[in-house]
Design a protein around this motif. Structure first.
Motif, PDB file in Angstrom:
ATOM      1  N   VAL A 156       0.835  -1.038  -0.032  1.00  0.00           N
ATOM      2  CA  VAL A 156      -0.043  -0.030  -0.023  1.00  0.00           C
ATOM      3  C   VAL A 156       0.943   1.159   0.088  1.00  0.00           C
ATOM      4  CG1 VAL A 156      -1.713   1.159   1.308  1.00  0.00           C
ATOM      5  CG2 VAL A 156      -1.875  -1.093   1.126  1.00  0.00           C
ATOM      6  N   LEU A 157       0.547   1.992  -0.696  1.00  0.00           N
ATOM      7  CA  LEU A 157       1.084   3.660  -0.940  1.00  0.00           C
ATOM      8  C   LEU A 157       0.163   4.433  -0.056  1.00  0.00           C
ATOM      9  CD1 LEU A 157       2.830   4.494  -4.256  1.00  0.00           C
ATOM     10  CD2 LEU A 157       3.845   4.149  -1.990  1.00  0.00           C
ATOM     11  N   SER A 158       0.606   5.069   0.832  1.00  0.00           N
ATOM     12  CA  SER A 158      -0.431   5.867   1.678  1.00  0.00           C
ATOM     13  C   SER A 158       0.215   7.416   1.833  1.00  0.00           C
ATOM     14  CB  SER A 158      -0.509   5.244   3.120  1.00  0.00           C
ATOM     15  OG  SER A 158       0.788   5.455   3.758  1.00  0.00           O
ATOM     16  N   GLU A 159      -0.447   8.161   2.542  1.00  0.00           N
ATOM     17  CA  GLU A 159      -0.274   9.564   2.824  1.00  0.00           C
ATOM     18  C   GLU A 159       1.279   9.649   3.434  1.00  0.00           C
ATOM     19  OE1 GLU A 159      -3.107  11.758   4.779  1.00  0.00           O
ATOM     20  OE2 GLU A 159      -4.682  10.677   3.693  1.00  0.00           O
ATOM     21  N   ILE A 160       1.442   8.901   4.134  1.00  0.00           N
ATOM     22  CA  ILE A 160       3.064   8.832   4.759  1.00  0.00           C
ATOM     23  C   ILE A 160       4.073   8.654   3.759  1.00  0.00           C
ATOM     24  CG2 ILE A 160       3.323   6.381   5.278  1.00  0.00           C
ATOM     25  CD1 ILE A 160       4.769   7.356   8.177  1.00  0.00           C
ATOM     26  N   HIS A 161       3.645   7.841   2.791  1.00  0.00           N
ATOM     27  CA  HIS A 161       5.054   7.838   1.406  1.00  0.00           C
ATOM     28  C   HIS A 161       5.171   9.149   0.993  1.00  0.00           C
ATOM     29  CE1 HIS A 161       3.717   3.593   1.888  1.00  0.00           C
ATOM     30  NE2 HIS A 161       4.995   3.449   1.854  1.00  0.00           N
ATOM     31  N   PHE A 162       4.164  10.203   0.877  1.00  0.00           N
ATOM     32  CA  PHE A 162       4.535  11.465   0.368  1.00  0.00           C
ATOM     33  C   PHE A 162       4.627  12.393   1.283  1.00  0.00           C
ATOM     34  CE2 PHE A 162       1.785   8.525  -2.238  1.00  0.00           C
ATOM     35  CZ  PHE A 162       2.500   8.077  -3.453  1.00  0.00           C
ATOM     36  N   MET A 163       5.110  12.349   2.341  1.00  0.00           N
ATOM     37  CA  MET A 163       5.001  13.302   3.282  1.00  0.00           C
ATOM     38  C   MET A 163       5.605  14.651   3.140  1.00  0.00           C
ATOM     39  SD  MET A 163       5.772  12.688   7.489  1.00  0.00           S
ATOM     40  CE  MET A 163       7.345  11.882   6.966  1.00  0.00           C
ATOM     41  N   LYS A 164       6.855  14.266   2.753  1.00  0.00           N
ATOM     42  CA  LYS A 164       7.552  15.675   2.591  1.00  0.00           C
ATOM     43  C   LYS A 164       7.854  15.547   0.863  1.00  0.00           C
ATOM     44  CE  LYS A 164      10.119  15.382   6.629  1.00  0.00           C
ATOM     45  NZ  LYS A 164      11.259  15.187   7.643  1.00  0.00           N
ATOM     46  N   LEU A 165       7.355  15.010   0.151  1.00  0.00           N
ATOM     47  CA  LEU A 165       7.615  15.183  -1.382  1.00  0.00           C
ATOM     48  C   LEU A 165       7.014  16.277  -2.248  1.00  0.00           C
ATOM     49  CD1 LEU A 165       7.413  11.368  -2.455  1.00  0.00           C
ATOM     50  CD2 LEU A 165       9.300  12.429  -1.394  1.00  0.00           C
ATOM     51  N   ASN A 166       7.296  17.451  -1.750  1.00  0.00           N
ATOM     52  CA  ASN A 166       6.744  18.578  -2.115  1.00  0.00           C
ATOM     53  C   ASN A 166       7.454  19.282  -3.681  1.00  0.00           C
ATOM     54  OD1 ASN A 166       8.995  19.413  -0.320  1.00  0.00           O
ATOM     55  ND2 ASN A 166       8.644  21.205  -0.797  1.00  0.00           N
ATOM     56  N   ASN A 167       8.405  18.397  -3.939  1.00  0.00           N
ATOM     57  CA  ASN A 167       8.965  18.670  -5.148  1.00  0.00           C
ATOM     58  C   ASN A 167       8.397  17.525  -6.512  1.00  0.00           C
ATOM     59  OD1 ASN A 167      10.068  21.224  -4.888  1.00  0.00           O
ATOM     60  ND2 ASN A 167      11.354  19.986  -3.474  1.00  0.00           N
ATOM     61  N   LEU A 168       7.674  16.417  -6.038  1.00  0.00           N
ATOM     62  CA  LEU A 168       7.533  15.449  -6.799  1.00  0.00           C
ATOM     63  C   LEU A 168       6.681  15.976  -8.268  1.00  0.00           C
ATOM     64  CD1 LEU A 168       7.965  12.680  -7.067  1.00  0.00           C
ATOM     65  CD2 LEU A 168       5.826  12.056  -6.312  1.00  0.00           C
ATOM     66  N   VAL A 169       7.089  15.790  -9.546  1.00  0.00           N
ATOM     67  CA  VAL A 169       6.558  16.189 -10.726  1.00  0.00           C
ATOM     68  C   VAL A 169       6.234  14.902 -11.726  1.00  0.00           C
ATOM     69  CG1 VAL A 169       6.985  17.398 -12.834  1.00  0.00           C
ATOM     70  CG2 VAL A 169       7.745  18.364 -10.814  1.00  0.00           C
ATOM     71  N   VAL A 170       7.014  14.026 -11.662  1.00  0.00           N
ATOM     72  CA  VAL A 170       6.710  12.361 -12.237  1.00  0.00           C
ATOM     73  C   VAL A 170       6.815  11.414 -11.423  1.00  0.00           C
ATOM     74  CG1 VAL A 170       7.738  11.086 -13.754  1.00  0.00           C
ATOM     75  CG2 VAL A 170       8.322  13.478 -14.126  1.00  0.00           C
ATOM     76  N   LEU A 171       5.518  10.739 -11.367  1.00  0.00           N
ATOM     77  CA  LEU A 171       5.207   9.497 -10.497  1.00  0.00           C
ATOM     78  C   LEU A 171       4.698   8.649 -11.568  1.00  0.00           C
ATOM     79  CD1 LEU A 171       4.876   8.104  -7.857  1.00  0.00           C
ATOM     80  CD2 LEU A 171       2.539   9.181  -7.687  1.00  0.00           C
ATOM     81  N   ASP A 172       5.722   7.374 -11.710  1.00  0.00           N
ATOM     82  CA  ASP A 172       5.156   6.319 -12.650  1.00  0.00           C
ATOM     83  C   ASP A 172       5.332   5.024 -11.671  1.00  0.00           C
ATOM     84  OD1 ASP A 172       4.642   4.432 -14.465  1.00  0.00           O
ATOM     85  OD2 ASP A 172       6.074   5.432 -15.930  1.00  0.00           O
ATOM     86  N   LEU A 173       4.149   4.375 -11.522  1.00  0.00           N
ATOM     87  CA  LEU A 173       4.104   3.160 -10.612  1.00  0.00           C
ATOM     88  C   LEU A 173       3.425   2.100 -11.466  1.00  0.00           C
ATOM     89  CD1 LEU A 173       1.968   4.859  -7.538  1.00  0.00           C
ATOM     90  CD2 LEU A 173       4.516   4.166  -7.831  1.00  0.00           C
ATOM     91  N   SER A 174       3.470   2.251 -12.946  1.00  0.00           N
ATOM     92  CA  SER A 174       2.876   1.244 -13.809  1.00  0.00           C
ATOM     93  C   SER A 174       3.026  -0.044 -13.618  1.00  0.00           C
ATOM     94  CB  SER A 174       2.830   1.754 -15.407  1.00  0.00           C
ATOM     95  OG  SER A 174       2.442   3.172 -15.360  1.00  0.00           O
TER      96      SER A 174
END
Length: 968
Positions: A459-477
């Motif tokens: 599972v990917l939850s909110e905690i995985h993105f806690m400090k990723l304020n610069n994320l532009v590209v997300l590929d989990l395909s």
């Protein structure tokens, strides 16, 4: 490769030389210095010949020319000694920003500059003097020490008059942006004519850059340049040069050498070992070959090595660890093999390590964790195995980590969260498993995360993105990751690219995505969404270029998008309903539109003809009605058209003949009528797939269809076509040789076609290029099978069943040696089965049933493996052979196998009956049981019965018609 670091290394000598020269030139802008009137007038005349859109030369007024922008004077006597008119653009602005190009100076360089006799520094770089040669009078500036004309638009021949500049220390004429080798935006080319002997006269030269200038491999460049003992920097990238076989050199002070992008085919040059001061070496994009250890064993002073895209082989030598000053190591795109040596971990100064696209194997050594200064690590596209070592977290300065396209397994180490400077993490196409650690949320600098095509779950939850304020590209395909956040979650980041195909994003449409108002790419195919598209979706489509929501259960109406620049929309295999809205006609830039396998109804709007850039339109498997719009004829770029399995009616519009780029035309399973248009053959010359099956077409097969020599799949089955198979069919040369891949610009669309082959309905996608097929079944075609049909040697499917064909099976049937499926059933064929049929080694399906064939069935190992003989040969009472248990010496089983001359049963025939009867009973019961338990078989069986019935009706009608004609 990290461009920032490379630019620093390449430009360092420039700044070093620039500073040295600037310190030697005593210039001033003080009003105490009086400008020489003659020189001031020369500058005014020079300005009058220029176009200055950005008013860079607005200060060039008045009498104090020493205070003008870009002008420098000697503080002793007031002579102009410096003219620096370099455009203020950066390298990147020069290529990507058309607006800032207004700062270019344009026009002609006036010979009035000759009056600046004491000029020492001249820089006209980053401007646009297109259409003129480098002025020959530049060779008259006898005091000139610095000359930079790079990116200035000059073309023609490099004037040998530059050889007169005996004091010149810096000469830069390069044309290309070094790292991408991007050409200038205007037509510019410079070349060396005859020879470079004049270069040997520049005895003071320290910096020489001719990158992008055509010298030619016939010109001896080496010996003239070898006469320059003070040379520090030599850049000859993309000059079309070769290397001389020489052992001794004079420019031993050289500290930077760039011979990249020349295609030099050579072993490692021996003279390189004499460059004891060499710090930067770039030989990428050549054909240097040999073991890597031969290249770098003696160059102990190197701080930058770029040897990518060569043919270097062997393992990476441990001796590399001795290069204590090494900061850049690029050995990518070679043929290096073996493990990564542990000794590389001792390169404490290394900042860039690129070993991508080699044949390196074994696990990543833990010792690499000791590279505490490393900024870029690229090991992608190798054969590395094992897990990602925990020691990766020790690379505290790492900004880019590329491990994609390997065989890495195991999970992501928690220590990945220690790489707080990381900008890019690319791990795609590996065998990674397990869940993504929550420590990922610590990577506050991360802007790209690509873990696609692995076996990750969890599972990917909110905690995985806690400090990723610069994320532009997300590929989990193509993973099994579940995205689980609260419905009201507002992420810190705003994505430009979001890909999560085959992950579990649903069942609701991701509500958090509405904050990504600059999103360009959304790929959520097969992501478990069972929802309608929300109203807010329209607000994030301003910049959207690619949208893929296929293979979900999304219902409702087609979403409205506010970006006319959309390129590709794939909404296939969903539950969209209602009519196709006219607002899609506003997507003026679209190239791919896939609405197939939905519940759309009503008519196809005529305004689709406005989508003039469309290359693929797929709307098959809906319930669309009405005529095929003639406006489709405006889609001159269309390459693939799928309208099958709808309820389109009427004739095909003549306007479709304008689709001259069409490769696939799939119109099957509709209610279309009329004759098959002849223009399909002579107008649609690129057509490779034509499917008109299951319509109401009538008339004859037009002979002009034979003019289409690209055609490889022709399906006219289940229509009302009459007449004979045209003799010209042998002109379909696309069925003689195998075709190439189906590739359209509108990727990632995968061309597909459905066809009834080998007795079942099959869908061809990746294997479509191998399908070469003719299907004329279920029509009213008469006459004989043309012998020339046997010339189409690439055919792997031939179906002429359920027609009124007569005559014999051509004896050359064995010429179709790639045939996999052959169906001549339910015709009026007579005579024997050709022996050549037994030579078809790839044949896996054969049906000759219900004809008037006679004689012995050919014997062949392949024919004996094709299944039930009754299904293949049944309905041909005169056929015989062991496979039918029917002797070819007697007429029938009761007369030849049961009684002797006295009417008594022969012993051998009796035992034959004993063997046959139980087998028949068991086989029959097995057949009945299969029909009961296997739905697909049951459907095929009753469909066959129905086809037999239809054939009998047609045969009776035709027979009665013939009798009636004879009587009357």
């Amino acid at each position: 490769m990290e461009t920032t670091f490379i630019l620093i290394f390449i430009l360092f000598p420039f700044f070093q030389t620039y500073n040295a020269i600037s310190n030697n030139i005593m210039v001033t802008n003080s009003s105490n210095i009086t400008c020489i009137p003659k020189e001031r007038q020369s500058l005014v005349v020079f300005k009058q010949g220029l176009t200055d859109e950005s008013n860079r030369l607005s200060t060039w007024t008045g009498v104090k020319c020493c205070e003008w922008e870009g002008v420098g004077c000697d503080k002793r006597n007031g002579h102009v000694v410096k003219l620096d008119l370099r455009s203020p653009l950066s390298f990147i602005d020069y290529y990507i920003s058309s607006n800032t190009r207004r700062s270019w100076l344009k026009g002609k360089v006036s010979p009035s500059l000759l009056n600046l006799k004491y000029l020492r520094y001249l820089d006209l770089s980053m401007n646009n003097f297109t259409g003129q040669n480098i002025p020959e009078f530049f060779g008259s500036f006898k005091y000139l020490e610095y000359l930079n004309l790079s990116f200035s638009g000059f073309s023609g021949v490099v004037p040998p008059h530059l050889g007169n500049l005996s004091r010149l220390e810096y000469l830069d004429l390069h044309l290309l942006y070094r790292y991408d080798m991007v050409p200038l935006s205007y037509d510019v080319s410079l070349m060396v004519k005859d020879d470079l002997q004049w270069m040997s006269l520049l005895s003071s030269l320290k910096h020489l850059d001719f990158s992008g200038i055509t010298i030619g491999n016939h010109i001896d460049w080496f010996h003239p340049i070898n006469m320059l003992p003070s040379l520090l920097t030599l850049n000859l990238a993309l000059c079309d040069i070769n290397l001389s076989f020489i052992k001794f050199i004079n420019f031993t002070s050289l500290n930077s050498l760039d011979l990249s992008f020349n295609g030099i085919n050579s072993t490692f040059p021996v003279w390189l070992s004499n460059l004891s001061s060499l710090e930067h070496l770039n030989l990428e994009k050549n054909n240097f070959h040999g073991r890597i250890s031969d290249f770098i064993g003696t160059l102990s002073s190197l701080s930058s090595i770029e040897l990518s895209s060569n043919q270097l082989s062997g393992p990476i030598p441990p001796s590399l660890s001795g290069l204590s000053s090494l900061r850049v190591l690029d050995l990518s795109m070679n043929q290096l093999s073996g493990p990564i040596p542990r000794s590389l971990g001792g390169l404490s100064s290394l900042r860039v390590l690129d070993l991508s696209m080699n044949q390196l194997s074994s696990p990543i050594p833990r010792s690499l964790g000791g590279l505490s200064s490393l900024r870029v690590l690229d090991l992608s596209r190798n054969q590395l195995s094992g897990s990602i070592p925990k020691s990766i977290g020790q690379m505290s300065m790492l900004e880019e980590l590329q491990l994609s396209v390997n065989h890495l397994s195991g999970g992501l180490p928690k220590s990945i969260g220690l790489l707080t400077r990381l900008h890019e993490l690319s791990l795609y196409i590996n065998q990674l498993s397990g869940s993504i650690p929550t420590s990922l949320g610590e990577l506050s600098s991360l802007f790209k995360l690509d873990v696609s095509y692995n076996s990750l779950d969890g599972v990917l939850s909110e905690i995985h993105f806690m400090k990723l304020n610069n994320l532009v590209v997300l590929d989990l395909s193509e993973n099994s990751i579940t995205f689980n956040v609260s419905p009201n979650w507002i992420p810190l980041f705003q994505l430009n690219y979001f890909r999560a195909s085959s992950c579990n994003i649903g069942p609701q449409f991701p509500n958090w995505l509405q904050t990504s108002t600059y999103i360009i790419d959304i790929h959520l195919s097969n992501s478990g969404i069972r929802d309608s598209i929300p109203e807010w979706f329209e607000n994030i489509t301003f910049h959207l270029g690619f949208l893929d929501l296929s293979e979900n259960k999304i219902g409702g109406n087609l979403p409205r998008m506010r970006n006319p620049g959309i390129v590709a929309v794939n909404l296939a295999q969903n539950l969209f309903n209602g009519s196709v809205p006219t607002h899609l006609c506003e997507w003026s830039s679209i190239r791919l539109l896939d609405l197939s396998n939905n519940n759309f109804s009503g008519v196809l709007p005529k305004c689709v003809g406005n989508l003039i850039h469309l290359q693929v339109m797929d709307i098959k498997n809906n319930t669309l009605t009405g005529d095929v719009p003639s406006s489709l004829g405006f889609l001159s770029n269309l390459e693939s058209l799928h309208l099958s399995n709808n309820k389109f009616k009427g004739n095909l519009p003549v306007a479709l003949q304008n689709l001259t780029r069409l490769v696939t035309c799939d119109l099957g399973k509709n209610l279309l009528t009329g004759d098959i248009p002849s223009w399909i053959g002579n107008k649609l010359s690129k057509l490779r797939i034509l499917n008109l099956q299951s319509n109401n077409f009538m008339g004859k097969i037009p002979p002009k269809l034979c003019q289409n020599n690209a055609l490889q799949h022709l399906n006219l089955a289940n229509n009302n076509i009459s007449g004979m198979i045209p003799h010209c069919i042998y002109n379909l040369t696309g069925m003689i040789v195998t075709s190439v891949d189906f590739q359209y610009y509108a990727s990632p669309y995968e061309e597909n076609i459905e066809s009834y082959i080998k007795g079942i309905q099959l869908k061809y996608t990746k294997t479509l290029k191998y399908l070469t097929s003719i299907d004329f079944s279920s029509n009213q075609i008469i006459g004989e099978i043309p012998d020339v049909l046997m010339n189409l040697a690439a055919l792997n499917n031939l179906n002429l069943s359920r027609n009124l064909l007569s005559g014999q099976i051509p004896t050359r049937i064995g010429n179709l040696n790639k045939l996999e499926s052959l169906d001549f059933s339910m015709n009026l064929l007579s005579g024997g089965i050709p022996q050549s049929l037994a030579t078809l080694n790839f044949l896996s399906y054969l049906n000759l049933s219900f004809n008037n064939l006679s004689g012995q069935i050919p014997f062949g190992s392949q024919l004996q493996t094709l299944g039930d003989p009754l299904a293949i040969y049944g309905g041909n009472n005169e056929l015989c052979g062991p496979i039918l248990l029917r002797s070819c010496n007697r007429k029938s089983l009761p007369d030849t196998h049961v009684s002797d001359e006295d009417g008594n049963i022969e012993i051998e025939d009796f035992w034959l009956l004993i063997t046959i009867i139980p087998g028949f009973v068991v086989g029959f019961m097995g057949f009945i049981g299969s029909l009961y338990f296997i739905k697909e078989w049951r459907l095929v069986y009753f469909e066959t019965i129905e086809n037999v019935y239809s054939w009998l009706v047609v045969w009776i009608i035709v027979t009665l018609t013939r009798i009636q004609r004879k009587i009357f």
